[in-house]
Each structure stands twice: as structure tokens, then as C-alpha cells.
Design a protein around this motif. Structure first.
Motif, short mmCIF file in Angstrom:
data_model
loop_
_atom_site.label_atom_id
_atom_site.label_comp_id
_atom_site.label_asym_id
_atom_site.label_seq_id
_atom_site.Cartn_x
_atom_site.Cartn_y
_atom_site.Cartn_z
N PHE A 124 -13.51 24.13 32.22
CA PHE A 124 -14.56 24.00 33.23
C PHE A 124 -15.42 25.24 33.10
O PHE A 124 -15.04 26.30 33.58
CB PHE A 124 -13.97 23.89 34.63
N GLN A 159 -13.79 28.63 32.30
CA GLN A 159 -12.39 28.55 32.73
C GLN A 159 -11.63 27.52 31.88
O GLN A 159 -11.94 26.33 31.93
CB GLN A 159 -12.35 28.14 34.20
N ALA A 191 -8.73 25.20 31.38
CA ALA A 191 -7.71 24.59 32.23
C ALA A 191 -6.56 24.05 31.39
O ALA A 191 -5.40 24.11 31.80
CB ALA A 191 -8.33 23.47 33.06
N THR A 221 0.03 28.56 40.33
CA THR A 221 -1.24 27.97 40.70
C THR A 221 -2.32 28.30 39.66
O THR A 221 -2.37 29.41 39.15
CB THR A 221 -1.63 28.43 42.12
N GLY A 222 -3.09 27.29 39.30
CA GLY A 222 -4.14 27.49 38.29
C GLY A 222 -3.67 27.30 36.87
O GLY A 222 -4.44 27.46 35.93
N ALA A 223 -2.41 26.88 36.68
CA ALA A 223 -1.87 26.76 35.32
C ALA A 223 -2.41 25.52 34.60
O ALA A 223 -2.33 25.43 33.38
CB ALA A 223 -0.35 26.71 35.36
N GLY A 224 -2.95 24.55 35.34
CA GLY A 224 -3.49 23.37 34.69
C GLY A 224 -2.69 22.10 34.93
O GLY A 224 -2.93 21.08 34.28
N LYS A 225 -1.77 22.13 35.89
CA LYS A 225 -0.91 20.97 36.13
C LYS A 225 -1.72 19.77 36.61
O LYS A 225 -1.61 18.66 36.08
CB LYS A 225 0.16 21.33 37.19
N THR A 226 -2.56 20.00 37.65
CA THR A 226 -3.37 18.91 38.17
C THR A 226 -4.31 18.38 37.10
O THR A 226 -4.49 17.18 36.93
CB THR A 226 -4.16 19.40 39.40
N THR A 227 -4.89 19.31 36.34
CA THR A 227 -5.82 18.90 35.28
C THR A 227 -5.12 17.98 34.28
O THR A 227 -5.68 16.97 33.85
CB THR A 227 -6.37 20.15 34.56
N GLN A 259 -2.60 15.71 45.06
CA GLN A 259 -2.20 16.94 45.74
C GLN A 259 -2.91 17.01 47.09
O GLN A 259 -2.31 17.30 48.10
CB GLN A 259 -2.59 18.12 44.85
N HIS A 293 6.62 22.75 42.85
CA HIS A 293 6.98 24.17 42.81
C HIS A 293 8.42 24.34 43.30
O HIS A 293 8.91 25.44 43.41
CB HIS A 293 6.05 24.99 43.71
N1 ATP Z 1 -13.43 20.67 38.87
C1 ATP Z 1 -13.20 21.92 38.46
N2 ATP Z 1 -14.23 22.77 38.27
C2 ATP Z 1 -14.01 24.04 37.85
N3 ATP Z 1 -12.81 24.56 37.57
C3 ATP Z 1 -11.74 23.77 37.75
C4 ATP Z 1 -11.87 22.41 38.20
N4 ATP Z 1 -10.65 21.87 38.26
C5 ATP Z 1 -9.79 22.84 37.88
N5 ATP Z 1 -10.43 23.97 37.57
C6 ATP Z 1 -9.83 25.23 37.06
O1 ATP Z 1 -8.91 24.89 36.07
C7 ATP Z 1 -7.72 25.64 36.20
C8 ATP Z 1 -6.52 24.71 36.33
O2 ATP Z 1 -6.62 24.02 37.56
P1 ATP Z 1 -5.52 23.01 38.09
O3 ATP Z 1 -6.06 22.36 39.29
O4 ATP Z 1 -5.11 22.13 36.98
O5 ATP Z 1 -4.34 23.99 38.50
P2 ATP Z 1 -2.90 23.61 39.08
O6 ATP Z 1 -1.92 24.01 38.07
O7 ATP Z 1 -2.88 22.22 39.54
O8 ATP Z 1 -2.81 24.62 40.32
P3 ATP Z 1 -2.16 24.38 41.79
O9 ATP Z 1 -0.70 24.63 41.65
O10 ATP Z 1 -2.82 25.45 42.61
O11 ATP Z 1 -2.51 23.02 42.20
C9 ATP Z 1 -7.92 26.54 37.40
O12 ATP Z 1 -8.28 27.83 36.92
C10 ATP Z 1 -9.04 25.92 38.15
O13 ATP Z 1 -9.80 26.90 38.79
#
Ligand code: ATP
Ligand code: MG
Lengths: 331, 312
Positions: free
Chosen positions: A13, A16, A18, A38-44, A82, A194
Motif C-alpha cells: 500500500f 508500506q 503488507a 499487529t501490522g504483520a499482514g495477516k488481514t491482508t 476483524q 493472537h
Molecule cells: N488499505 C490499506 N491502505 C494502506 N495500508 C494498509 C491498508 N491495509 C493494510 N495496510 C498496511 O499493511 C500492513 C499490514 O496490514 P494488516 O491489516 O494485514 O495487518 P494485520 O496483521 O492484520 O494486523 P492486526 O493484527 O493489527 O490486524 C500494515 O502496515 C497496514 O498499515
């Protein structure tokens, strides 16, 4: 058959990153837990599989079929977000019926009613079915959003911290229910949490993500007992693994910079003196916070220990992990 | 019901109540005057000092809906006694009813043009606002600014070009022409207002619907639209109020077939001079549809937008 394969999937992104070049094979019927801070990219990663986002590079296959260009509806996946987003203009019942009424499924009326009742029962929300979705507690909303996934029978379930706002008792109940559903349906689960207990008890495989990279993939036992790095070792274990200078307890293998010890890797009653700084009684276990040669470490002890702050215990490492300067494990 | 961090004291409530009622009375005064004038006789309507207490009469309403002509007392006598109550009113002035007035037609024109253009403005506005809110539109900011800029001058400033253009296109004095014109004027307001409302609806709902097996359009229809209802209702009211009350273009572009009520009402002429009760009656009836429309949509206006179901 619904094996999920990610091949070299990357996603950024802006600046950044992801996900970075993730290769992952989720076997058919597996229950894969993704771990990472948090921020590791799991949701992505879940969004790539669901089709809500497209990878910048790489490919996703579900059941052997390339998913490129397929909208979420065509992928036959259910997802628990989430940010559990219930449709606020509908009741709980209508929320749970929503996927069944989709033009893809067109479920007959009686089947819808039966399915919703069954799932509501499992999730213990039957008494709230006629509430407005906005008139619920956080934990109830979360269960409705799980319900919206469970009413369908897709080949793949994606769940993003689905039990995070439930109390301990409900969480334990639902852990078992989800595991049963997975076993009965033979569905493939990709699950973010987690929670250590969820990861250890539910997962057939665990994937560890670090800044968008998949750094380790294996069974929960492998991840716990054979972590590839300090980072992976830190994902599991309560209390957290102790990371100390390698030579603190005596000579270390050549090249080792850090020694890593989980509580069970610290033998008590032998070795060198450590000062008890604090005793934390958690009920089922008691934690000892120790000071050893100006370093802090934490371990567990018998729940009814007579030890008190200021006492001295002897400790020594027992089959510890050694890590090199980069944090990679040495074997 | 009322719930606030600090409940106001009863004295504060009284003061607030008096202020609100006082302000309402002040703004309602002209309205009350118009409604009252509609029920006066022409003589009472122009009496000086103004009459606050008067005997109500339906003369204004009869004159509004009929055309009449003067006859000699002999002819009047030859007609025999009046057969209806409105006949009776008219005959006091040596007149007979010769047919309906044009008020009904003009009113219907207002309904067709007002509601037609409102529907079109809100429909197009919703679609455009959704696209601006959710998609990567090239030059999005510039386009939005351009849309807004069409409201930066008074619409009547382009009256002459529009007049000429409409004459060339054969749109002068047509319902279609007026609907298109009012839609064009309202569209910028509609797009901007609705974009604000749609921006407030979290995108997670649509994503959930996509996963639940719906296409993008179905998600828009089933999930976004119901939640945008509040915004759509308030936008519709603004659009309707403009189109309903518009006077300048209506005078300029319509004269017969498509003439709306605003230019028609002031042209109601009575026996000697303006027939003020009939004008007031026309204005009173003209207010009704917009009041009803607003009251019907009030529920949506007051309800506000729900944010409750997304964990932030
Ligand atoms: N739509 C978006 N626009 C910009 N950056 C994004 C977007 N979605 C995710 N990111 C960035 O991508 C990285 C991974 O995000 P992600 O949501 O996958 O984290 P996560 O592992 O699910 O974290 P959490 O445990 O907090 O949910 C983060 O640095 C986040 O800031
Ligand atoms: Mg996340």
C-alpha cells in the motif's frame, strides 16, 4: 477438495509492504492459524484469498483453480471480518439469512429458517435473533458475524480474530464448536488469532508472518519446539520466551549471540543463584520474575510455592535455544 | 428518552422552549397572514387598518378555481336561483361561472416538473456520488470541483443562452425541458450532499455483502441504499423545494403547456384590481404538497445515521 495455494504473493500500500513474496500451501481440510504482531499482514493475506484485494504480484489458487480476476462471490469463501460489520439496517436474523438469500444460493425458505436456528443455537444467540444488529454487545455482534459465515457451507472459511471479544467461557465453548464444524465439514480454515490456546489447540498448521514475510510454517508443536528464529519463538509461549546473552550461564556454542529459554527450559534448584523480584499468582500457575546477573527473566513454578520476594532460587538452562546475531536459530 | 451527559435544569428548558416557540411564531407570521387572507373577502383583504378578526369566506378559493364573467342584473334574474353554494357566492357580484380556471393545470405541471426533476436529480446524484465515493475516478477532485462550480453563479445568469438553446431544441415550454433544467441545477447539490452521506457508510458492509455472494450492484442496492436513505430523503427535500419554488426560469421559459404554478399565481386578476384572496388561496394550496412530502420524510431526517455495528 479446497486446497489454497499462494504463489509469490506480494502486496504493497504505497510505500508500506503488507505482503512480500508469500508462498503458502494450505492443504485441503487443514486448519491454518496465522500468527504475527499487529501490522504483520495477516488481514491482508485473508483479503487476497477472499478476493477483496488483488495481489500486486503472484497468484492465488483455490481447489486448483486460479483465482485471478474472480470476484469474492465466485470464490466460495466465507469470511469473518476483524471489524465485524453487521448490516445495521437489518435484524440479527436477517443478517444471518443474508448470505443464504444471495442470488448464488437461493436457499428455500424452510432451509433458511432451519439453518439460522441451528447456527444461532451453536453460537448461543438464539434469544437475540429479533434484535436490531446495532442493539447488541460487542461479543454478541462478533458471534452474529461468525454466524453469517457458518450458515453457508463454503469450502474455505477465513476468520480474522473471530473470538477476540468473547469472555473466557464462551471462547472455550466456541473453540470446540468451530473445531467440530471444521472436522465434520472437512472445510479448510485460514484463521488469525493472537490467542495462544486457540493456536495450539485448533491449528493443524501455523504460519508465522513477519513484516509481510512468511517466516515459518509447520505444526503448532514444530513452531513451539523448533522455532526458526527469536521472532518465531516469540509468537507462542506464556509467559514469553526469555532472550538473554548467550554466555550468561557459561560457555555457549560458537557463533551464538543469544540464548532463548522458555519456562520449561529453566531448571530450578540447580545451577546459579537468582533473586526473586516478584511472585505473580495467576490461579492455575504462578510466575516468578527473577533477576539474574542484572538481567530479568520470567518462569513458572508450582502454584502453591512458598517463595516470596527477596528469596533466592538456583536456576540453570535445560536444552535451551541458541540464536545467532541475526536472531536465526542455530541447530 | 432524553439522555445527555448533564440533564438541563427545568428553568433552562423553559427558556429554551420560549425562545424556540418565539422564533417559530416569528417565521410563521407571513404564512399565517397568507392563509388568513385566503379566507377573507376581497374587501376585508385590503381593509386598512388590517383586519385580524373577520368573517371567513370561501370566495378566494372559488375565484381561484373558476373563470367568471359579468352579466346584467336582468340576465342574472332570468337564470333563476343559484343551484350551488359557489354559484351563490359569485352571483353577489353580478357574475356567473363560465368554467374552471387554469390553476389546476398549472398545479399539475408543478407536480410533474417538481417531482420529476427531484427524482432524476436524486437518482443521478446517488449513482454519481457512489462512484465518486468508492471508485478511483481519474481527476476525481477536479471533477467534483467542476460540478460544484456550476453553482458558483446564480443560474439565472445563463438565462439568455438557455433561452436561445431551448428555442432551437424545441424544449421551450415543455415538461421535459423544465425537468432537465431543474435537474441540471440541482445535480451539483445532490452529488455533493449524497457523496458526504455515502462516504459515511463504511465500505466494510459492501465487502461483507461481496463475500456473502452478492455482486457489486446487488451490494449497492441491498446494503448501501437502505443506509443512505436518510441522505437521499434530505437531498430530495432540498431538490424539491428548489424546483417547486423556482420562479425566474419558469417565467422565462414557460407560458402555456408547461407553465408551473409560481408564475401563474400572481397573474390571477380579479374584477377590479388584484384578487388578493384568490392569490393567497393559490399560494396556500401550493404549500401543501411540499409540507406533506417533508412530513412524510421527516422520520428519515430525524433518524440520523447508525454507526453502531462496526468496531472502530
Ligand atoms: N488499505 C490499506 N491502505 C494502506 N495500508 C494498509 C491498508 N491495509 C493494510 N495496510 C498496511 O499493511 C500492513 C499490514 O496490514 P494488516 O491489516 O494485514 O495487518 P494485520 O496483521 O492484520 O494486523 P492486526 O493484527 O493489527 O490486524 C500494515 O502496515 C497496514 O498499515
Ligand atoms: Mg488484521
Amino acid at each position: 477438495m479446497a486446497e489454497i495455494i499462494l504463489q509469490g504473493v506480494s502486496k504493497s500500500f504505497g510505500p508500506q509492504v503488507a505482503l512480500a513474496d508469500v508462498d503458502l500451501t494450505v492443504p485441503d481440510g487443514a486448519f491454518v492459524v496465522l500468527l504475527g504482531p499487529t501490522g504483520a499482514g495477516k488481514t491482508t493475506l485473508l483479503r487476497m484469498v477472499s478476493g477483496l484485494d488483488q495481489p500486486d504480484a503472484g497468484e492465488v489458487f483455490i481447489a486448483g483453480q486460479a483465482m485471478k480476476g474472480l470476484p469474492p462471490a465466485q470464490r466460495n469463501v466465507a469470511m469473518v471480518f476483524q471489524q465485524y460489520s453487521l448490516y445495521p439496517h437489518l435484524t440479527v436474523r436477517q443478517n444471518m439469512e443474508f448470505p443464504l438469500k444471495s442470488p448464488l444460493l437461493r436457499t428455500p425458505k424452510e432451509a433458511i429458517a432451519a439453518k439460522v436456528a441451528e447456527v444461532a443455537e451453536i453460537l448461543q444467540i438464539s434469544h437475540k435473533l429479533d434484535n436490531k444488529a446495532t442493539a447488541l454487545s460487542g461479543g454478541e455482534m462478533q458471534r452474529v458475524s461468525i454466524g453469517r459465515a457458518l450458515v453457508r457451507s463454503p469450502s474455505v472459511y477465513l476468520m480474522d480474530e473471530p473470538l477476540s471479544s468473547l469472555d473466557a467461557k464462551l471462547r472455550a465453548d466456541l473453540r470446540i464448536e468451530l473445531k467440530n464444524i471444521q472436522a465434520n465439514l472437512g472445510a479448510t480454515f485460514l484463521y488469525v488469532t493472537h490467542d495462544q490456546i486457540e493456536a495450539m489447540t485448533m491449528a493443524t498448521h501455523v504460519g508465522v508472518l513477519d513484516h509481510g514475510r512468511l517466516v515459518q510454517f509447520g505444526t503448532p508443536r514444530e513452531i513451539y519446539e523448533q522455532p526458526v528464529s527469536i521472532y518465531a519463538a516469540g509468537r507462542l509461549g506464556q509467559p514469553h520466551i526469555n532472550i538473554l546473552p548467550a554466555d550468561l550461564f557459561g560457555p555457549a556454542p560458537h557463533g551464538a549471540v543469544y540464548i532463548g529459554m522458555r519456562p520449561e527450559q529453566i531448571r530450578q534448584g540447580e545451577g546459579q543463584d537468582a533473586l526473586v523480584k516478584r511472585v505473580e499468582r495467576l490461579g492455575d500457575q504462578t510466575r516468578l520474575h527473577l533477576a539474574f546477573k542484572a538481567h530479568d527473566l520470567t518462569t513458572v513454578i508450582d502454584a502453591h510455592t512458598p517463595l516470596r520476594t527477596g528469596d533466592i532460587v538456583k536456576i540453570e538452562p535445560h536444552r535451551p535455544f541458541y540464536f545467532d546475531a541475526d536472531g536465526a536459530r542455530m541447530v | 428518552m432524553s439522555y445527555s451527559i448533564t440533564e438541563p435544569s427545568s428553568r433552562q428548558k423553559w427558556i429554551a422552549g420560549i425562545l424556540v416557540v418565539g422564533y417559530a411564531l416569528l417565521t410563521l407570521l407571513p404564512l399565517v397572514w397568507i392563509i388568513a387572507t385566503g379566507f377573507k373577502t376581497p374587501a376585508d383583504a385590503i381593509a386598512y387598518p388590517p383586519k385580524v378578526v373577520f368573517t371567513p369566506s370561501l370566495e378566494g378559493y372559488v375565484n381561484l378555481f373558476t373563470s367568471r364573467s359579468r352579466v346584467t342584473p336582468e340576465d342574472l334574474a332570468a337564470l333563476g336561483p343559484p343551484t350551488t353554494w359557489y354559484d351563490a357566492i359569485v352571483r353577489q357580484y353580478d357574475m356567473v361561472i363560465t368554467g374552471p380556471s387554469r390553476y389546476g393545470e398549472r398545479f399539475m405541471n408543478s407536480v410533474i416538473i417538481g417531482f420529476g426533476s427531484t427524482f432524476l436529480s436524486v437518482f443521478l446524484g446517488t449513482i454519481a456520488a457512489y462512484a465518486f465515493s468508492r471508485f478511483k475516478v481519474p481527476l476525481k477532485d477536479d471533477l467534483l470541483f467542476f460540478i460544484l462550480s456550476t453553482r458558483m453563479m446564480p443560474p439565472i445568469a445563463v438565462a439568455i443562452p438557455i433561452f436561445l438553446m431551448y428555442r432551437e431544441l424545441g424544449l421551450s415550454d415543455t415538461h421535459l425541458g423544465m425537468i432537465l433544467l431543474y435537474t441540471a441545477v440541482n445535480l451539483s447539490l445532490s452529488v455533493w450532499l449524497l457523496k458526504g452521506f455515502i462516504d459515511e457508510i463504511p465500505i466494510e458492509y459492501e465487502e461483507a455483502a461481496l463475500i456473502d455472494g452478492y455482486t457489486r450492484f446487488q451490494a449497492f442496492y441491498k446494503v448501501v441504499l437502505p443506509q443512505a436513505a436518510t441522505g437521499i430523503a434530505s437531498t430530495a427535500i432540498f431538490c424539491l423545494i428548489f424546483a417547486w419554488n423556482e420562479y425566474a426560469f419558469a417565467v422565462l421559459l414557460t407560458s402555456g403547456t408547461a407553465q408551473t404554478a409560481p408564475p401563474f399565481i400572481p397573474t390571477i386578476i380579479g374584477a377590479g384590481g388584484k384578487d388578493w384572496p384568490a392569490v393567497a388561496a393559490g399560494a396556500t394550496l401550493f404549500l401543501l404538497p411540499i409540507m406533506v412530502f417533508t412530513i412524510l420524510l421527516r422520520k428519515h431526517l430525524l433518524r440520523g445515521i447508525t454507526f453502531g455495528a462496526v468496531r472502530k
